[in-house]
Enzyme design. Structure first.
Site, short mmCIF file in Angstrom:
data_model
loop_
_atom_site.label_atom_id
_atom_site.label_comp_id
_atom_site.label_asym_id
_atom_site.label_seq_id
_atom_site.Cartn_x
_atom_site.Cartn_y
_atom_site.Cartn_z
N ILE A 166 -25.97 -2.86 -2.55
CA ILE A 166 -24.81 -2.10 -2.06
C ILE A 166 -24.35 -1.12 -3.12
CG2 ILE A 166 -22.38 -2.30 -1.43
CD1 ILE A 166 -23.12 -4.90 0.05
N ASP A 186 -23.94 -5.47 -15.10
CA ASP A 186 -24.56 -6.56 -14.35
C ASP A 186 -25.46 -7.33 -15.30
OD1 ASP A 186 -26.02 -8.27 -12.67
OD2 ASP A 186 -25.73 -6.91 -10.97
N ARG A 247 -15.44 -9.65 -2.60
CA ARG A 247 -14.70 -10.86 -2.28
C ARG A 247 -13.37 -10.83 -3.02
NH1 ARG A 247 -17.83 -11.04 1.25
NH2 ARG A 247 -19.05 -12.81 2.03
N ASP A 271 -10.52 -4.36 0.76
CA ASP A 271 -10.97 -4.86 2.06
C ASP A 271 -10.99 -6.38 2.07
OD1 ASP A 271 -12.03 -4.40 4.72
OD2 ASP A 271 -13.96 -5.10 3.96
N GLU A 276 -7.23 -14.92 3.30
CA GLU A 276 -7.48 -14.12 4.49
C GLU A 276 -7.25 -14.97 5.74
OE1 GLU A 276 -11.37 -12.36 4.21
OE2 GLU A 276 -10.90 -11.33 2.33
N HIS A 295 -11.06 -6.98 5.82
CA HIS A 295 -12.42 -7.50 5.58
C HIS A 295 -13.35 -7.06 6.70
CE1 HIS A 295 -14.80 -10.98 3.50
NE2 HIS A 295 -15.57 -9.93 3.76
#
Length: 354
Positions: A166, A186, A247, A271, A276, A295
């Site tokens: 992504i 990363d 997340r 998002d 949630e 989300h």
């Protein structure tokens, strides 16, 4: 599996609305229809967490939101694979699935483009004060809205925490806007691979200090839970934005709220959240420098079409006696119990063909 037994695929009830109608135009079901020896159905009851009685009679479960825990699998012997719609699997107990000889597979190819586009959407919406200007015009503050100048991503620095598919897609799309630098942190991707992909490898601290836009693109794990807290947020430029489409618990929400309230950073687009649905009384809902979505910013017809097809293709692979693609608990592939299930499916498929 006996000769009379059908191969059964169950789909979670949250694919349906209150009238038991599909919420999405296409989730790949055409590939399952008409398959000899196969039947599929939607689970009759939606619960946030599966119970054994809901899933024990299926060979493959295709799941959207419900949690799959160790308790969900108590006494479940038939289930061979779980297809998760999406790339996240923090709502699945992988250890318990492996112990029950159940493969968990995901749908990365279906998610990359829509989420990558959504990140670009957030970058542009924040840059051009889209939501703020919209509110001002609705409130009759036309002249004031014209003075809310934006700041283009051109010649800015964009950094991504995490550099999976992504993030790579988002970077590919963002290059078209003439950004100055693309930074990535990363620890699971080598600096050489980052450079080959057009990203500069940097430390987490340097990424937060140098970026004009910080993108959260890492999975939620014990190591990344609340990774972004007050210390890192304090390192951001006061003109910088935080964008989280991954997340919610990766970011310390209370620390982010404080940073937004005190204008320590320019704004955020979220998002995902620690809880949630987002509670109605959340301080986030009262801030004018944050964009909030449910989300689902990347939920498109194409997303569900592609994820559904991948999940259904995985189910058909299991029915043939093959492991599905994109299995995340890879160790299950070598377990005797899982391999025995696949062998039974192969034998059953041969009988159906004859």
């Amino acid at each position: 599996m006996s000769q009379a037994t059908h191969f059964r695929v169950g789909l979670s009830a949250d694919f349906l609305d209150e009238r038991r109608q599909l919420l999405f135009p296409d989730i790949g079901l055409a590939s399952l229809q008409g398959q000899p020896g196969l039947e599929y159905e939607f689970l009759g009851d939606y619960r946030p967490e599966y119970t054994p009685e809901l899933i024990s009679d299926y060979d493959v479960l295709i799941s959207l939101k419900p949690r799959i825990t160790a308790n969900s699998l108590q006494g479940v012997e038939r289930l061979c694979a779980i297809g998760r719609c999406g790339v996240g699997y923090d709502n699945v107990d992988l250890v318990a699935c492996t112990e029950h000889d159940i493969a968990v597979y995901i749908t990365p190819q279906g998610v990359v483009r829509p989420i990558g586009e959504s990140i670009v959407l957030f970058v542009l919406a924040l840059s051009h004060n889209l939501v703020r200007k919209d509110r001002m015009v609705r409130e009759g503050r036309w002249v004031e809205s014209t003075r809310a100048l934006g700041r283009e991503p051109r010649d800015r620095v964009i950094g991504s925490v995490g550099f999976g598919n992504i993030a790579r897609e988002a970077f590919r799309l963002l290059r078209a806007f003439g950004v100055a630098r693309l930074l990535a942190f990363d620890p699971y991707v080598s600096p050489a691979v980052l450079r080959e992909s057009g990203a500069e490898p940097v430390s987490l601290v340097d990424l937060f200090r140098q970026s004009d836009y910080v993108l959260i693109n890492c999975p939620l794990t014990p190591e990344t839970r609340r990774l972004v807290g007050s210390e890192l947020l304090a390192m951001m430029k006061p003109t910088a934005f935080l964008i989280n489409t991954s997340r919610g618990p990766i970011v310390d929400e209370a620390a982010l709220i404080t940073a937004l309230e005190d204008r320590k950073i320019a704004g955020a687009a979220l998002d995902v959240f620690e809880t949630e649905p987002l509670p109605a009384g959340s301080p986030l809902t009262k801030l004018d420098n944050v964009i909030l979505t449910s989300h689902s910013i990347g939920w498109t017809e194409e997303l569900f079409r592609d994820m559904g097809r991948i999940d259904c293709e995985g189910a058909l692979a299991v029915m043939r006696g093959d492991a599905p693609a994109n299995v995340v608990n890879r160790e299950v592939l070598q377990r005797a119990g899982f391999r025995r299930k696949l062998e039974q499916y192969r034998e059953h498929a041969a009988r159906v063909r004859t």
